[in-house]
Design a protein around this motif. Structure first.
Motif, mmCIF file in Angstrom:
data_model
loop_
_atom_site.group_PDB
_atom_site.id
_atom_site.type_symbol
_atom_site.label_atom_id
_atom_site.label_comp_id
_atom_site.label_asym_id
_atom_site.label_seq_id
_atom_site.Cartn_x
_atom_site.Cartn_y
_atom_site.Cartn_z
ATOM 1 N N LEU A 41 0.946 -1.277 0.092
ATOM 2 C CA LEU A 41 -0.102 -0.083 -0.044
ATOM 3 C C LEU A 41 0.655 1.433 -0.074
ATOM 4 O O LEU A 41 0.584 2.278 -0.723
ATOM 5 N N LYS A 42 1.852 1.272 0.889
ATOM 6 C CA LYS A 42 2.723 2.349 0.785
ATOM 7 C C LYS A 42 3.418 2.734 -0.464
ATOM 8 O O LYS A 42 3.670 3.592 -0.942
ATOM 9 N N ALA A 43 3.846 1.497 -1.005
ATOM 10 C CA ALA A 43 4.458 1.456 -2.406
ATOM 11 C C ALA A 43 3.587 2.121 -3.546
ATOM 12 O O ALA A 43 4.079 2.926 -4.392
ATOM 13 N N LEU A 44 2.375 1.902 -3.309
ATOM 14 C CA LEU A 44 1.457 2.324 -4.212
ATOM 15 C C LEU A 44 0.826 3.678 -4.166
ATOM 16 O O LEU A 44 0.093 4.152 -5.007
ATOM 17 N N THR A 45 1.097 4.165 -2.732
ATOM 18 C CA THR A 45 0.621 5.480 -2.736
ATOM 19 C C THR A 45 1.491 6.780 -3.328
ATOM 20 O O THR A 45 2.067 7.317 -2.678
ATOM 21 N N HIS A 46 1.468 6.380 -4.755
ATOM 22 C CA HIS A 46 2.304 7.516 -5.497
ATOM 23 C C HIS A 46 1.423 7.746 -6.610
ATOM 24 O O HIS A 46 1.264 6.750 -7.413
ATOM 25 N N PRO A 47 1.060 8.929 -7.064
ATOM 26 C CA PRO A 47 0.325 9.421 -8.215
ATOM 27 C C PRO A 47 0.745 8.701 -9.728
ATOM 28 O O PRO A 47 0.051 8.267 -10.332
ATOM 29 N N LEU A 48 2.154 8.493 -9.686
ATOM 30 C CA LEU A 48 2.679 8.326 -10.952
ATOM 31 C C LEU A 48 2.620 6.376 -11.146
ATOM 32 O O LEU A 48 2.072 6.129 -12.116
ATOM 33 N N ARG A 49 2.776 5.976 -10.015
ATOM 34 C CA ARG A 49 2.750 4.574 -9.973
ATOM 35 C C ARG A 49 1.277 4.088 -10.169
ATOM 36 O O ARG A 49 0.800 2.945 -10.858
ATOM 37 N N ILE A 50 0.201 4.720 -9.623
ATOM 38 C CA ILE A 50 -1.043 4.397 -9.810
ATOM 39 C C ILE A 50 -1.491 4.838 -11.242
ATOM 40 O O ILE A 50 -2.321 4.015 -11.884
ATOM 41 N N ARG A 51 -1.156 5.554 -11.766
ATOM 42 C CA ARG A 51 -1.336 6.121 -13.319
ATOM 43 C C ARG A 51 -0.662 5.058 -14.177
ATOM 44 O O ARG A 51 -1.180 4.550 -15.136
ATOM 45 N N LEU A 52 0.516 4.687 -13.877
ATOM 46 C CA LEU A 52 1.186 3.410 -14.675
ATOM 47 C C LEU A 52 0.589 2.296 -14.770
ATOM 48 O O LEU A 52 0.131 1.615 -15.795
ATOM 49 N N LEU A 53 0.019 1.882 -13.374
ATOM 50 C CA LEU A 53 -0.683 0.596 -13.491
ATOM 51 C C LEU A 53 -2.082 0.882 -14.154
ATOM 52 O O LEU A 53 -2.347 -0.110 -14.825
ATOM 53 N N GLY A 54 -2.569 1.806 -14.136
ATOM 54 C CA GLY A 54 -3.935 1.978 -14.911
ATOM 55 C C GLY A 54 -3.796 2.045 -16.570
ATOM 56 O O GLY A 54 -4.471 1.429 -17.118
ATOM 57 N N LEU A 55 -2.493 2.529 -16.815
ATOM 58 C CA LEU A 55 -2.084 2.477 -18.179
ATOM 59 C C LEU A 55 -2.042 1.069 -18.796
ATOM 60 O O LEU A 55 -2.505 0.652 -19.781
ATOM 61 N N LEU A 56 -1.280 0.235 -17.890
ATOM 62 C CA LEU A 56 -0.954 -0.936 -18.560
ATOM 63 C C LEU A 56 -2.340 -1.861 -18.365
ATOM 64 O O LEU A 56 -2.602 -2.782 -19.217
ATOM 65 N N ARG A 57 -3.248 -1.541 -17.627
ATOM 66 C CA ARG A 57 -4.526 -2.163 -17.368
ATOM 67 C C ARG A 57 -5.506 -1.785 -18.720
ATOM 68 O O ARG A 57 -6.210 -2.753 -19.259
ATOM 69 N N GLN A 58 -5.399 -0.693 -19.018
ATOM 70 C CA GLN A 58 -6.288 -0.121 -19.961
ATOM 71 C C GLN A 58 -5.743 -0.641 -21.171
ATOM 72 O O GLN A 58 -6.473 -0.771 -22.343
ATOM 73 N N HIS A 59 -4.414 -0.166 -21.652
ATOM 74 C CA HIS A 59 -3.889 -0.305 -23.162
ATOM 75 C C HIS A 59 -2.964 -1.645 -23.123
ATOM 76 O O HIS A 59 -2.651 -1.828 -24.236
ATOM 77 N N GLY A 60 -2.575 -2.353 -22.097
ATOM 78 C CA GLY A 60 -1.902 -3.606 -22.214
ATOM 79 C C GLY A 60 -0.386 -3.368 -22.080
ATOM 80 O O GLY A 60 -0.244 -2.163 -21.872
ATOM 81 N N PRO A 61 0.371 -4.301 -22.377
ATOM 82 C CA PRO A 61 1.822 -4.401 -22.013
ATOM 83 C C PRO A 61 2.449 -3.222 -22.814
ATOM 84 O O PRO A 61 2.256 -2.719 -23.984
ATOM 85 N N ALA A 62 3.554 -2.416 -22.188
ATOM 86 C CA ALA A 62 4.425 -1.309 -22.865
ATOM 87 C C ALA A 62 5.552 -1.331 -21.988
ATOM 88 O O ALA A 62 5.943 -1.906 -21.032
ATOM 89 N N THR A 63 6.326 -0.514 -22.836
ATOM 90 C CA THR A 63 7.925 -0.469 -22.181
ATOM 91 C C THR A 63 7.738 0.846 -21.276
ATOM 92 O O THR A 63 7.012 1.764 -21.413
ATOM 93 N N ALA A 64 8.741 1.103 -20.470
ATOM 94 C CA ALA A 64 9.102 2.076 -19.797
ATOM 95 C C ALA A 64 9.198 3.269 -20.780
ATOM 96 O O ALA A 64 8.540 4.520 -20.428
ATOM 97 N N SER A 65 9.795 3.315 -22.083
ATOM 98 C CA SER A 65 9.803 4.433 -22.516
ATOM 99 C C SER A 65 8.509 4.759 -23.056
ATOM 100 O O SER A 65 8.160 5.840 -23.370
ATOM 101 N N GLU A 66 7.793 3.771 -23.900
ATOM 102 C CA GLU A 66 6.342 4.080 -23.985
ATOM 103 C C GLU A 66 5.432 4.666 -23.276
ATOM 104 O O GLU A 66 4.685 5.573 -23.300
ATOM 105 N N LEU A 67 5.529 4.325 -21.753
ATOM 106 C CA LEU A 67 4.698 4.638 -20.662
ATOM 107 C C LEU A 67 5.173 6.383 -20.524
ATOM 108 O O LEU A 67 4.493 7.194 -19.898
ATOM 109 N N ALA A 68 6.700 6.538 -20.742
ATOM 110 C CA ALA A 68 7.356 7.980 -20.621
ATOM 111 C C ALA A 68 6.427 9.073 -21.518
ATOM 112 O O ALA A 68 6.238 9.854 -21.112
ATOM 113 N N VAL A 69 6.181 8.532 -22.535
ATOM 114 C CA VAL A 69 5.700 9.404 -23.499
ATOM 115 C C VAL A 69 4.424 9.709 -23.349
ATOM 116 O O VAL A 69 3.891 11.009 -23.303
ATOM 117 N N ARG A 70 3.498 8.689 -22.819
ATOM 118 C CA ARG A 70 2.271 8.793 -22.207
ATOM 119 C C ARG A 70 2.036 9.630 -21.237
ATOM 120 O O ARG A 70 1.092 10.439 -20.959
#
Length: 209
Positions: free
Chosen positions: A19-48
């Motif tokens: 829970l402490k690890a997940l209490t970060h807005p960017l981590r929540i957003r990254l997790l949401g993007l992977l769930r919505q759009h599927g697998p991605a690289t760190a570079s692809e997520l950096a652009v988004r």
């Protein structure tokens, strides 16, 4: 609807570090993007996310440490791809109110969901305007803002009814080629009555006796 084997249920008593690890807005957003759009690289997520690749890579490793994400099949050997381990995260509202860390996560995740709604609204309007979605979607689409008076039991019953109906409709439309991904953000936030405002007394005035 998310099946139970694809759902991550957080327990604040046993998942304190996660829970402490997940209490970060960017981590929540990254997790949401992977769930919505599927697998991605760190570079692809950096652009988004308009973040640096170093930042997204670091936060993805933290998510992986607590089993929120895992490495996906690689297209090549140059950069690892990440995928969400679960399709949804859920918890007991009563249990999550027990510790500061769990309350912080709930508050942060709710605010990220509101940001997601704003982003989704802009995307929906653009998809309609540019013809990526047909006009048959205009009528059913919308946002409702209501203020019913309910008991705690009735609000719980409402959540259950929405969940069961969504499960039924998702199963019914699973094989229909007309089905599209729909952002369905529901909220039930009770508000305590506000005390009436005390009228301001002009400076120097005396109260009547």
């Amino acid at each position: 609807m998310v099946s139970e084997d694809r759902r991550r249920v957080l327990d604040p008593e046993h998942d304190t570090a996660a829970l402490k690890a997940l209490t970060h807005p960017l981590r929540i957003r990254l997790l949401g993007l992977l769930r919505q759009h599927g697998p991605a690289t760190a570079s692809e997520l950096a652009v988004r996310t308009a973040e640096s690749s170093a930042s997204t890579s670091y936060h993805l490793r933290v998510l992986a440490k607590y089993a929120f994400v895992a490495e996906a099949e690689h297209r090549d050997g140059r950069e690892r791809r990440w995928q969400a381990v679960h399709s949804a995260t859920s918890w007991s509202g009563d249990a999550m109110g027990a510790t500061p860390a769990s309350r912080a996560y709930v508050g942060m995740s709710r605010r990220v969901q509101i940001e997601h709604l704003e982003t989704s609204l802009a995307r929906h309007e653009a998809d309609i305007a540019d013809g990526r979605l047909g006009q048959e979607w205009v009528g059913p689409s919308g946002i409702s803002d209501r203020l019913p008076r309910l008991t705690p039991e009735s609000l719980t019953e409402l959540w259950d009814a929405v969940s069961h109906k969504l499960e039924e409709l998702t199963a019914r439309d699973a094989a229909d080629p007309r089905a599209e991904q729909v952002v369905l953000l529901t909220a039930g936030l009770p508000l305590a009555p506000q005390a009436p405002e005390t009228p301001e007394v002009p400076s120097g005035a005396e109260a009547a006796i």
